[in-house]
Design a protein around this motif. Structure first.
Motif, PDB file in Angstrom:
ATOM      1  N   ASP A 396       8.747 113.609 106.843  1.00  0.00           N
ATOM      2  CA  ASP A 396       9.023 112.355 107.603  1.00  0.00           C
ATOM      3  C   ASP A 396       7.773 111.515 107.542  1.00  0.00           C
ATOM      4  OD1 ASP A 396      10.630 110.729 109.273  1.00  0.00           O
ATOM      5  OD2 ASP A 396      10.121 111.567 110.828  1.00  0.00           O
ATOM      6  N   PRO A 397       7.343 110.964 106.733  1.00  0.00           N
ATOM      7  CA  PRO A 397       6.288 110.104 106.610  1.00  0.00           C
ATOM      8  C   PRO A 397       6.553 108.759 107.227  1.00  0.00           C
ATOM      9  CG  PRO A 397       7.022 109.988 104.293  1.00  0.00           C
ATOM     10  CD  PRO A 397       7.585 110.971 105.186  1.00  0.00           C
ATOM     11  N   GLU A 398       5.362 107.998 107.501  1.00  0.00           N
ATOM     12  CA  GLU A 398       5.632 106.606 108.231  1.00  0.00           C
ATOM     13  C   GLU A 398       4.200 105.754 107.851  1.00  0.00           C
ATOM     14  OE1 GLU A 398       6.135 107.949 112.152  1.00  0.00           O
ATOM     15  OE2 GLU A 398       4.031 107.597 112.620  1.00  0.00           O
ATOM     16  N   LEU A 399       4.684 104.520 107.815  1.00  0.00           N
ATOM     17  CA  LEU A 399       3.847 103.483 107.657  1.00  0.00           C
ATOM     18  C   LEU A 399       3.628 102.366 108.801  1.00  0.00           C
ATOM     19  CD1 LEU A 399       4.135 102.717 103.808  1.00  0.00           C
ATOM     20  CD2 LEU A 399       2.333 103.613 104.649  1.00  0.00           C
ATOM     21  N   SER A 400       2.600 101.956 108.976  1.00  0.00           N
ATOM     22  CA  SER A 400       2.492 101.184 110.095  1.00  0.00           C
ATOM     23  C   SER A 400       1.089 100.267 109.946  1.00  0.00           C
ATOM     24  CB  SER A 400       2.152 101.765 111.590  1.00  0.00           C
ATOM     25  OG  SER A 400       1.347 102.609 111.737  1.00  0.00           O
ATOM     26  N   LEU A 401       1.045  98.975 110.393  1.00  0.00           N
ATOM     27  CA  LEU A 401      -0.271  98.202 110.432  1.00  0.00           C
ATOM     28  C   LEU A 401      -1.509  99.071 111.132  1.00  0.00           C
ATOM     29  CD1 LEU A 401       1.007  94.565 110.986  1.00  0.00           C
ATOM     30  CD2 LEU A 401      -0.080  95.607 108.803  1.00  0.00           C
ATOM     31  N   THR A 402      -2.654  99.011 110.535  1.00  0.00           N
ATOM     32  CA  THR A 402      -3.507  99.614 111.334  1.00  0.00           C
ATOM     33  C   THR A 402      -3.856  98.855 112.821  1.00  0.00           C
ATOM     34  OG1 THR A 402      -5.491  98.060 110.125  1.00  0.00           O
ATOM     35  CG2 THR A 402      -4.848 100.099 109.193  1.00  0.00           C
ATOM     36  N   GLY A 403      -4.518  99.369 113.787  1.00  0.00           N
ATOM     37  CA  GLY A 403      -4.680  98.866 114.763  1.00  0.00           C
ATOM     38  C   GLY A 403      -5.648  97.600 114.659  1.00  0.00           C
ATOM     39  N   ALA A 404      -6.626  97.394 113.716  1.00  0.00           N
ATOM     40  CA  ALA A 404      -7.262  96.501 113.746  1.00  0.00           C
ATOM     41  C   ALA A 404      -6.582  95.195 113.219  1.00  0.00           C
ATOM     42  CB  ALA A 404      -8.493  96.796 112.502  1.00  0.00           C
ATOM     43  N   ALA A 405      -5.391  95.459 112.423  1.00  0.00           N
ATOM     44  CA  ALA A 405      -4.722  94.357 111.870  1.00  0.00           C
ATOM     45  C   ALA A 405      -3.530  93.804 112.642  1.00  0.00           C
ATOM     46  CB  ALA A 405      -4.113  94.948 110.484  1.00  0.00           C
ATOM     47  N   LEU A 406      -3.266  94.436 113.701  1.00  0.00           N
ATOM     48  CA  LEU A 406      -2.149  94.114 114.575  1.00  0.00           C
ATOM     49  C   LEU A 406      -2.241  92.581 115.123  1.00  0.00           C
ATOM     50  CD1 LEU A 406      -0.901  97.240 116.483  1.00  0.00           C
ATOM     51  CD2 LEU A 406       0.313  96.119 114.707  1.00  0.00           C
ATOM     52  N   THR A 407      -3.508  92.368 115.662  1.00  0.00           N
ATOM     53  CA  THR A 407      -3.831  90.960 116.407  1.00  0.00           C
ATOM     54  C   THR A 407      -3.708  89.969 115.282  1.00  0.00           C
ATOM     55  OG1 THR A 407      -5.091  92.162 117.943  1.00  0.00           O
ATOM     56  CG2 THR A 407      -5.594  89.655 117.586  1.00  0.00           C
ATOM     57  N   GLY A 408      -4.491  90.155 113.941  1.00  0.00           N
ATOM     58  CA  GLY A 408      -4.612  89.073 113.006  1.00  0.00           C
ATOM     59  C   GLY A 408      -3.007  89.090 112.366  1.00  0.00           C
ATOM     60  N   ALA A 409      -2.277  89.942 112.498  1.00  0.00           N
ATOM     61  CA  ALA A 409      -0.835  89.789 111.824  1.00  0.00           C
ATOM     62  C   ALA A 409      -0.190  88.968 112.954  1.00  0.00           C
ATOM     63  CB  ALA A 409      -0.147  91.104 111.885  1.00  0.00           C
ATOM     64  N   ALA A 410      -0.155  88.957 114.105  1.00  0.00           N
ATOM     65  CA  ALA A 410       0.477  88.140 115.165  1.00  0.00           C
ATOM     66  C   ALA A 410      -0.054  86.568 114.962  1.00  0.00           C
ATOM     67  CB  ALA A 410       0.055  88.676 116.528  1.00  0.00           C
ATOM     68  N   ILE A 411      -1.331  86.632 114.681  1.00  0.00           N
ATOM     69  CA  ILE A 411      -1.926  85.059 114.574  1.00  0.00           C
ATOM     70  C   ILE A 411      -1.440  84.654 113.231  1.00  0.00           C
ATOM     71  CG2 ILE A 411      -3.957  83.738 114.110  1.00  0.00           C
ATOM     72  CD1 ILE A 411      -5.314  85.812 115.906  1.00  0.00           C
ATOM     73  N   GLY A 412      -1.307  85.419 112.304  1.00  0.00           N
ATOM     74  CA  GLY A 412      -0.837  85.112 111.033  1.00  0.00           C
ATOM     75  C   GLY A 412       0.620  84.477 111.054  1.00  0.00           C
ATOM     76  N   SER A 413       1.478  85.238 111.716  1.00  0.00           N
ATOM     77  CA  SER A 413       2.598  84.787 111.754  1.00  0.00           C
ATOM     78  C   SER A 413       3.009  83.397 112.386  1.00  0.00           C
ATOM     79  CB  SER A 413       3.601  86.036 112.272  1.00  0.00           C
ATOM     80  OG  SER A 413       3.095  86.230 113.665  1.00  0.00           O
ATOM     81  N   ALA A 414       2.151  83.380 113.204  1.00  0.00           N
ATOM     82  CA  ALA A 414       2.214  81.976 114.238  1.00  0.00           C
ATOM     83  C   ALA A 414       1.806  81.008 113.269  1.00  0.00           C
ATOM     84  CB  ALA A 414       1.382  82.203 115.286  1.00  0.00           C
ATOM     85  N   VAL A 415       0.679  81.069 112.269  1.00  0.00           N
ATOM     86  CA  VAL A 415       0.463  79.915 111.366  1.00  0.00           C
ATOM     87  C   VAL A 415       1.214  79.631 110.267  1.00  0.00           C
ATOM     88  CG1 VAL A 415      -1.691  79.026 109.933  1.00  0.00           C
ATOM     89  CG2 VAL A 415      -2.024  80.448 112.232  1.00  0.00           C
TER      90      VAL A 415
END
Length: 457
Positions: A396-415
């Motif tokens: 049951d493998p899983e993929l997720s954004l790394t902790g370092a990337a979560l904030t950047g992802a939120a900023i990127g989606s807003a831009v």
């Protein structure tokens, strides 16, 4: 990818040791005393076994004959353990001619229905046979003036020998081996027994080359081959070294995994190169040699399918992604394995994947079915990179954004929605590195107290 050599080789050696110890000890006693009854033979074997190993043994039946050749048959054998080692039947056929010179030579040992639970076998570690040069000294104590022949056992056959591993997975093996002096295999065959379609046959064959400690190796697995050469070297200081160079060719990953009772998250056929190495302090430590086994396989799978992960979905959504599939034109990398007391560590490095939609690179560790790794996924030919964390289990493998990337992802989606999420995730990771986010943070300096004003005189 699974490693089809390490565990079958260890099971083969354990089966040989058990059969030789039981058989040679019994025959040595039979030919050096008066003609005993079947019950006396069974009792003597049980007594000798307990004295040697410190574990009681039950022998359900024993029968022996002298004509036309000496034969000993033991049946329904079991150790006195919480989960016993059991043996349905073992047959030993003796060569009568050397007996006139008080020399014991066994023509054939045939083992049927041996069951080896891992935890029970571990109780015998360090107590088993210790093959040595020159006629098998150390295998079994013989009453004077009896000795073993230069080749104590000519041939060993086994059928339905079952190893039960730490996860309670039972795997059965058939095989045979012919010996040269010094307990060197002249020819050997080992095969996974009882496989059902669609699993392909898994078979190992060894042929000694011109009396040297080199064996031509042919492995059939997953509908492909894994051929090469095994070498055994004894150093001047007595250290024993085992090595091999093998070439896997067009081996179906799912079929190979199924043959050993495992699942896999990757489908496709792989080719590449494999090196194997192991060492022990001396020829007396054959078990240590097997436990030190290391392998390194550089592989390429073309095409490949991730059968339990959708990488594109994981990139375009913030959060944990499970399930789905990903089709790849190629998946390549290096797999290194190392046995430990608690299982086999599998370390994947330099992983690279590509398809018409994405490219990716990363590393992964698999131990006790748990996944731990990271990959960077590029959506626009290397321009947009998204760091993903690999977790979960092999099933049951899983993929997720790394902790370092979560904030950047939120900023990127807003831009910039969509691609902006990916760009932001990458920027978030890089900014964290620039700010020293990958290093332990130093404690903030304590504020210096302000000087208190002095009272006026």
């Amino acid at each position: 990818m699974k490693r089809p050599l390490q565990r079958p080789l260890r099971h083969w050696l354990i089966g040989i040791a058990a059969a030789v110890l039981l058989g040679l000890g019994a025959l040595a006693w039979v030919v050096s005393t008066r003609l005993p009854t079947d019950d006396e033979v069974a009792a003597k074997i049980a007594e000798a076994f307990e004295k040697r190993f410190g574990v009681a043994l039950k022998v359900g039946g024993a029968h022996w004959t002298l004509l036309p050749v000496p034969v000993l048959v033991l049946s329904d054998i079991a150790t006195d353990q919480p989960r016993p080692i059991t043996l349905r039947r073992v047959t030993l056929r003796l060569d009568p001619a050397p007996l006139l010179q008080r020399v014991i030579a066994v023509d054939e040992i045939e083992v049927e229905g041996l069951v080896l639970p891992r935890a029970s076998v571990r109780a015998f570690r360090g107590k088993g046979p210790r093959p040595q040069e020159g006629g098998g000294g150390g295998i079994v104590a013989l009453p004077a003036p009896w000795t073993l022949a230069p080749v104590p056992v000519e041939q060993l056959r086994w059928r339905d020998v079952t190893w039960i591993d730490r996860r309670d997975i039972a795997l059965a093996y058939d095989g045979e081996i012919r010996f040269d002096p010094g307990w060197r295999p002249r020819q050997a065959r080992l095969e996974r027994a009882g496989l059902e379609p669609p699993a392909q046959p898994v078979r190992l064959r060894l042929d000694r080359q011109a009396g040297q400690d080199r064996w031509r190796t042919r492995i059939d697995a997953g509908g492909g081959t894994w051929n090469g050469v095994f070498r055994l070297e004894t150093q001047p200081d007595g250290k024993l070294q085992l090595s091999a160079d093998l070439e896997p060719r067009q081996i179906d990953i799912e079929s190979l995994a199924q043959a050993f009772g495992r699942g896999t998250s990757v489908a496709g056929k792989f080719s590449g190169t494999t090196t194997l190495s192991a060492e022990a302090a001396s020829t007396d430590e054959l078990g240590a040699l097997i436990r030190s086994l290391r392998t390194r396989t550089t592989f390429s799978v073309q095409p490949a399918t991730l059968t339990r992960l959708d990488v594109a979905k994981a990139v375009t959504t913030v959060g944990i992604s499970r399930g789905g599939t990903t089709s790849l034109e190629e998946l390549s990398g290096t797999l290194e394995t190392q046995g430990t007391e608690d299982g086999v560590v599998m370390q994947y490095s330099n992983l690279k994947a590509r398809s018409g939609v994405l490219t990716a690179s990363g590393n992964l560790k698999l131990f006790n079915r748990k996944l731990d790794g990271e990959i960077a996924v590029d959506l626009v030919d290397g321009v947009v990179g998204v760091p993903l964390k690999i977790g979960g289990t092999a099933s049951d493998p899983e993929l997720s954004l790394t902790g370092a990337a979560l904030t950047g992802a939120a900023i990127g989606s807003a831009v910039l929605p969509g691609v902006g999420t990916a760009i932001g995730a990458r920027l978030g990771q890089q900014v964290e590195k620039l700010l020293g986010g990958d290093k332990p943070k130093k404690p903030a300096p304590k504020p210096v107290p302000k000087a208190r004003p002095q009272p006026r005189p």
